[in-house]
Motif scaffolding. Structure first.
Motif, PDB file in Angstrom:
ATOM      1  N   HIS A   1      -7.442  -4.341  -3.450  1.00 46.26           N
ATOM      2  CA  HIS A   1      -6.290  -4.146  -2.583  1.00 46.26           C
ATOM      3  C   HIS A   1      -6.676  -4.443  -1.138  1.00 46.26           C
TER       4      HIS A   1
ATOM      5  N   ALA B   1      -5.629  -3.128   2.928  1.00 45.62           N
ATOM      6  CA  ALA B   1      -4.973  -2.075   3.699  1.00 45.62           C
ATOM      7  C   ALA B   1      -4.747  -2.550   5.125  1.00 45.62           C
TER       8      ALA B   1
ATOM      9  N   TYR C   1      -0.327  -0.969   1.953  1.00 50.49           N
ATOM     10  CA  TYR C   1      -1.246  -1.543   0.976  1.00 50.49           C
ATOM     11  C   TYR C   1      -0.614  -2.792   0.362  1.00 50.49           C
TER      12      TYR C   1
END
Length: 1081
Positions: free
Chosen positions: A344, A346, A464
């Motif tokens: 992911h 951020a 995210y």
């Protein structure tokens, strides 16, 4: 009474001798100024072009042209020994002036007219469809985050500087630089002086200068426009002069300001940067991402050079560009590949870092083969509130919980998006209580409470992308989304107007590859991979199907969309039914009957009529049928598969609102589906054949009737995207042999009674006989040699051969021009906006020769059809014809004219009947009475009787539905003859015909070949027209005076007003002469 006589004399003097006062008429696309001819006095002419005025004065020595634009004016002089051709190029907004001799064009000069249309609005046809294109330009440039164009002038630019463009931002991005006016020492060294950018929905102009320390400082800034980043097309115009006065126009908003002249004089601008911020302060200025078209800078259309070969470019600018894409394409930038479910990215989502935070405007592209995964996630720290977008079983799902209940929006469940193709996603907040999800231009909406929407602002501080961390703060309750991350490619992420830059992300966790797209699909990650050659689901709108090949790239199949264009984004031409309150219909007969289990019928409809018959598909003996009609605003579909009664479906569709709607009807055996604007409509009824699905097909399908197929009522509207008149033979509805057998025993009265029924929807017996002849040739094709059929519209005078304007006999349009040229015909019934489908006689002659040669070379037994018409290739409207005819008929007058030439084309019966009574019948009877009084035989009334009889026959051509034709065979033949270098000898391309010149030649040809008048002796005919003008004005003034005298004799108030006006003007007149006498003394 003496005062009345003085005023009457002054009025006559004004009418007969004042040549300088006249009204300006609207300029058409073309104008020809003839050479000086002393027998034809040519006065000063005035025309309007938008907000500009064009005056043309011809003297013994020159044509004087003056174009006035606001406070500026341009003047040109051309020799009056030659004709002057004036063309208006609306695309490039300029006037072209060309001197023409017998050998061709001598010289050409152009003047820009772009200032004539500042502030003008363009009215488009009403449509509710989401139009991604919107730009009318043929050249659109796509800019991504690294695209730019550098136009470097060869010298320092002169003032005033003028720039106009149409632009569209991508994904509601909040800011980006469109243009920079600079001084460039080299490609890498520049000094910007004027920066034009869009910021927070407005256009902002920043003016800079070099101070004493050679440091750039801000002089001023000005903003204009609103909502320019709303993903729609906008128009920008900027101008600055040497005095420092500058103006900016954004759509309808206009701002003006001024800077000191010493600032302007200190500049040395020599270049224009388009979409370039590489050498500006990137912390302040961001690149432009979106689309531009129609870029005009200092009267030059700059984008045209991008599609022109270098050796053919004629420009004062050197061009340098990078990463631009010609055409309307998706802007790819900031690509990433997320390879694992635990990866992911951020981003910080502090409100202070983004003024647009919380607006819920999101745009991105994705592609994947994995059906589940989180793409975007926001949450409220400490609360059970979140906002998530992800894939769930291949369907894109938007799920949100802002503390006032859970909401979700899903994409079309019938389309799985985990297919390895690129898909486009937009999330937009609408008003205060709606969120819209658009996936590949398919819209889904959800309504939230107002409080819930406002709480969206609290979703911070972290955003995210591509997945979520594995911790207890994450909440996906009741969403159906699992906690797995997205696997695949993401591109062009824009959140709340901010471009996501992965270089500035807080964290990149797991396997995330930037600037490549290398998932397990067929797309490789090599540097030569051109994403814009791929086929995306969102390339075509209105549910068009995207197809691609290695040579041409992506194309849109718009067959079942009721739209046309490169991206299925333009409205097609249509058939106008119910024009002038007439009942109209079209009928298409199939060459052979067929049996079908499935039918798909798609068309566009635009109407205000609450009841209308749209179409009927029927079998040979009318046992099977499928028809669609609207009754009192409700849609009815009737299906009959050989039974006594039809199966009836119905639904409320709301399509009689005057807006264009795309309608699709699908039949699968006996099941009917109805779609309006891509949305399936729930139908009521229609369950008669449910137990017999497999056995029910549509047998002996033969013909399609469009429009008023019942012929019992009239409705008004447009049916678009209907079939053209194709280049094929349509079988006649009546078998020729049976018709001939019937005609053998029928007498003339029976034939006259049966004719209307026989010709059906054809305009007259002439057209029906052609249809019958084509059917006979098709039936006897095996017994006949190879042949071609040329379908010709109205035949007119020749274009080039044997002479321009050559005609042989007086018939058809020739009689029309003779009657109008001699002043008999003053009004005719027809729509002035309809096309006059006339074709010069030498075009079908040359086409026949070339078609015969092609048939001989081809050596096959097929029949080839050619549609030889002008309506679809070079349309010429009745209003244009009327204007040019009036202009040229007064320059080339006919002898023995009854009245001065003047022609009105109107579709209003009352107006036409009034013209017919006052301008035809009354003058005819008065003239015949005068002839009787002087001992001559009256004949004018008989002339008008014959003329009216001819006009009734012509109404089938002047009042009819607009018919479109296919020209595939004609275009193929044109290309074939061009390759043999014989096209100039056997020309048949109507597109090269200049209509004003043709009308002038036509009138000269009638005068020379039909009326046998000397073209060089115009003096007598011109004097006759002047006498008719004087008689007309004298008669009108006498009638006006008589009516006024009667009026003032009955009304004391009018009589007192009249005496006051007379005394006032007489007093002024006497005072003027006293002052003049005193001055002379």
């Amino acid at each position: 009474m003496q005062n009345n006589h003085i005023v009457f004399i002054l009025v006559l003097i004004f009418i007969f001798y004042d040549q300088s006062i006249q009204l300006c008429q609207k300029f058409s696309n073309h104008l020809i100024i003839s050479t000086i001819n002393k027998t034809i006095p040519i006065s000063k002419r005035c025309y309007t072009i938008g907000q500009c005025h064009l005056t043309v004065t011809t003297s013994d020595y020159h044509h004087h042209i003056k174009l006035k634009q606001n406070n500026d004016s341009s003047q040109l002089f051309f020799s009056s020994k030659f004709k002057l051709l004036i063309n208006y190029d609306s695309h490039n907004t300029q006037m072209l002036f060309s001197s023409i001799s017998t050998n061709g064009i001598i010289n050409t000069t152009n003047i820009s007219t772009k200032n004539c249309y500042i502030g003008k609005e363009f009215v488009k046809r009403n449509t509710r469809q989401y139009n991604r294109s919107g730009s009318t330009s043929s050249i659109i440039i796509t800019f991504n985050s690294s695209s730019f164009i550098d136009y470097r002038h060869k010298t320092i630019l002169n003032y005033p500087l003028r720039l106009s463009v149409r632009f569209r931002t991508l994904g509601r991005i909040s800011n980006g630089v469109l243009f920079s006016l600079i001084y460039g020492k080299s490609i890498s060294s520049i000094i910007p002086f004027i920066i034009i950018e869009h910021t927070n929905g407005k256009i902002e102009i920043t003016i800079l200068r070099l101070d004493e320390r050679k440091v750039l400082s801000n002089v001023t800034s000005i903003q204009c426009g609103k909502n320019v980043n709303n993903d729609n097309w906008h128009k920008l115009y900027f101008e600055i002069d040497l005095n420092g006065i500058f103006k900016i126009v954004v759509d309808d908003d206009i701002r003006t300001s001024q800077i000191p002249t010493y600032v302007v004089s200190s500049w040395n601008i020599n270049a224009l940067l388009v979409g370039d911020t590489r050498r500006l302060n990137t912390d302040i200025f961001q690149p432009f991402i979106g689309y531009m078209s129609d870029l005009i800078f200092n009267d030059e259309y700059l984008f045209k050079n991008l599609i022109t070969r270098k050796q053919d470019i004629q420009s004062l600018f050197h061009i340098y560009s990078q990463h631009i894409i010609v055409g309307y394409r998706i802007a790819f930038f900031n690509l990433i590949t997320i390879e694992t479910q635990t990866s992911h990215i951020a981003f910080s989502e502090r409100e202070s870092q983004n003024k647009n935070h919380g607006k819920l405007d999101i745009y991105f592209l994705f592609r994947s083969y994995v059906p589940d995964g989180i793409i975007l996630y926001r949450y409220a720290q400490g609360l059970n509130e979140y906002f998530a977008i992800g894939l769930r079983a291949g369907i894109l799902t938007l799920f949100m919980d802002f503390g006032f209940g859970k909401r979700q929006i899903v994409s079309d469940e019938s389309t799985k998006l985990a297919d390895g193709k690129w898909h486009e996603v937009r999330v937009t907040r609408i008003g205060t209580d709606k969120i819209e999800l658009v996936v590949d231009n398919r819209v889904n909406r959800s309504t939230l409470s107002a409080n819930g929407i406002r709480n969206a602002v609290s979703l911070q501080p972290v955003l995210y992308i591509g997945g979520i961390p594995n911790n207890n703060l994450i909440n996906l309750t009741d969403s159906g989304l699992n906690s797995y991350g997205f696997q695949g490619c993401l591109s062009s992420f824009i959140v709340d107007g901010r471009l996501l830059d992965y270089q500035t992300a807080l964290a990149l966790h797991g396997k995330v590859n930037m600037n490549v797209c290398s998932d397990s699909s067929d797309i490789t990650s090599n540097e030569n991979n051109d994403l814009n050659k791929l086929c995306y689901d969102f390339t075509c709108i209105h549910s068009g199907i995207c197809i691609t090949n290695d040579n041409d790239g992506p194309k849109c199949d718009c067959m079942e969309t009721a739209y046309i264009g490169e991206r299925c984004d333009k409205l097609p031409n249509g058939f106008y039914f119910g024009k002038r309150n007439l009942i109209g219909s079209l009928e298409y007969v199939m060459a052979q009957t067929r049996q079908t289990e499935h039918d798909i019928i798609t068309f566009g409809l635009q109407t205000y009529s609450i009841s209308a018959q749209i179409f009927r598909l029927e079998s040979d003996l009318n046992l099977y049928s499928l028809e669609y009609e609207i009754v009192r605003g409700r849609s009815y579909i009737k299906l009959n598969l050989g039974e006594k009664q039809s199966d009836i479906y119905s639904a409320i569709t709301h399509i009689t609102d005057g807006i264009y709607h795309a309608i699709k009807i699908i039949r699968k055996f006996s099941i009917i589906e109805l779609y309006v604007d891509g949305i399936r409509i729930k139908l009521e009824g229609g369950n008669k054949y449910l137990n017999q699905l497999e056995s029910k097909s549509f047998l002996a399908q033969r013909r399609l009737r469009i429009g008023n197929f019942k012929n019992i009522s009239q409705w008004n509207g447009i049916i678009a995207d209907c079939p053209y008149i194709d280049e094929c033979i349509y079988p006649c509805s009546i078998e020729p042999d049976k018709l001939f057998d019937a005609l053998d025993w029928m007498d003339k009265e029976m034939i006259a009674l049966a004719t209307p029924k026989l010709i059906g929807t054809k305009p007259n017996a002439f057209s029906f006989s052609h249809w019958l002849a084509e059917t006979i040739l098709s039936n006897e094709q095996k017994n006949l040699p190879s042949m071609s059929i040329i379908r010709v519209s109205i035949i007119g005078a020749s274009w080039k051969e044997p002479y321009p304007g050559w005609v042989e006999k007086s018939n058809g349009p020739n009689e029309f021009f003779v009657a109008a040229g001699r002043g008999y015909l003053r009004s005719m019934k027809g729509d002035s906006n309809d096309v006059l489908d006339i074709i010069p006689v030498d075009i079908p002659v040359n086409l026949s020769i070339v078609a015969g040669w092609q048939k001989y070379s081809e050596n096959n037994n097929n029949i080839t059809i050619y549609n030889c018409t002008s309506s679809g290739l070079n349309p010429f409207h009745w209003q244009e014809m009327s204007n040019y005819f009036i202009e040229y008929s007064k320059r080339i007058p006919y002898e023995h004219a009854f009245r001065r030439p003047n022609l009105s084309v109107t579709n209003h019966s009352l107006i036409h009947d009034s013209y017919r009574f006052f301008s035809h019948l009354i003058p005819a009877y008065l003239a015949d009475i005068g002839l009787c009084l002087i001992g001559h035989k009256p004949h004018i009334v008989n002339i008008y009787k014959n003329l009216h009889r001819t006009l009734i026959q012509l109404e089938s051509f002047t009042i009819r539905e607009e018919i479109q034709c296919s020209y595939d065979n004609l275009n193929s033949l044109r290309q074939l003859i061009i390759e043999t270098n014989n096209f100039n000898d056997f020309y048949f391309d109507i597109r090269a015909l200049h209509w004003p010149t043709y009308i002038e030649s036509y009138l000269i040809g009638i005068k020379r070949y039909i009326l046998n008048e000397n073209i060089n002796c115009l003096n007598h005919a011109q004097k006759h027209l002047n006498n008719l003008r004087n008689i007309r004005w004298t008669f009108n003034i006498i009638i006006l005076i008589l009516l006024w005298r009667i009026f003032i004799s009955k009304r004391p108030t009018a009589r007192n007003l009249w005496y006051f006006i007379i005394n006032f003007f007489v007093a002024k007149f006497v005072r003027f002469f006293k002052i003049l006498s005193a001055g002379n003394a």
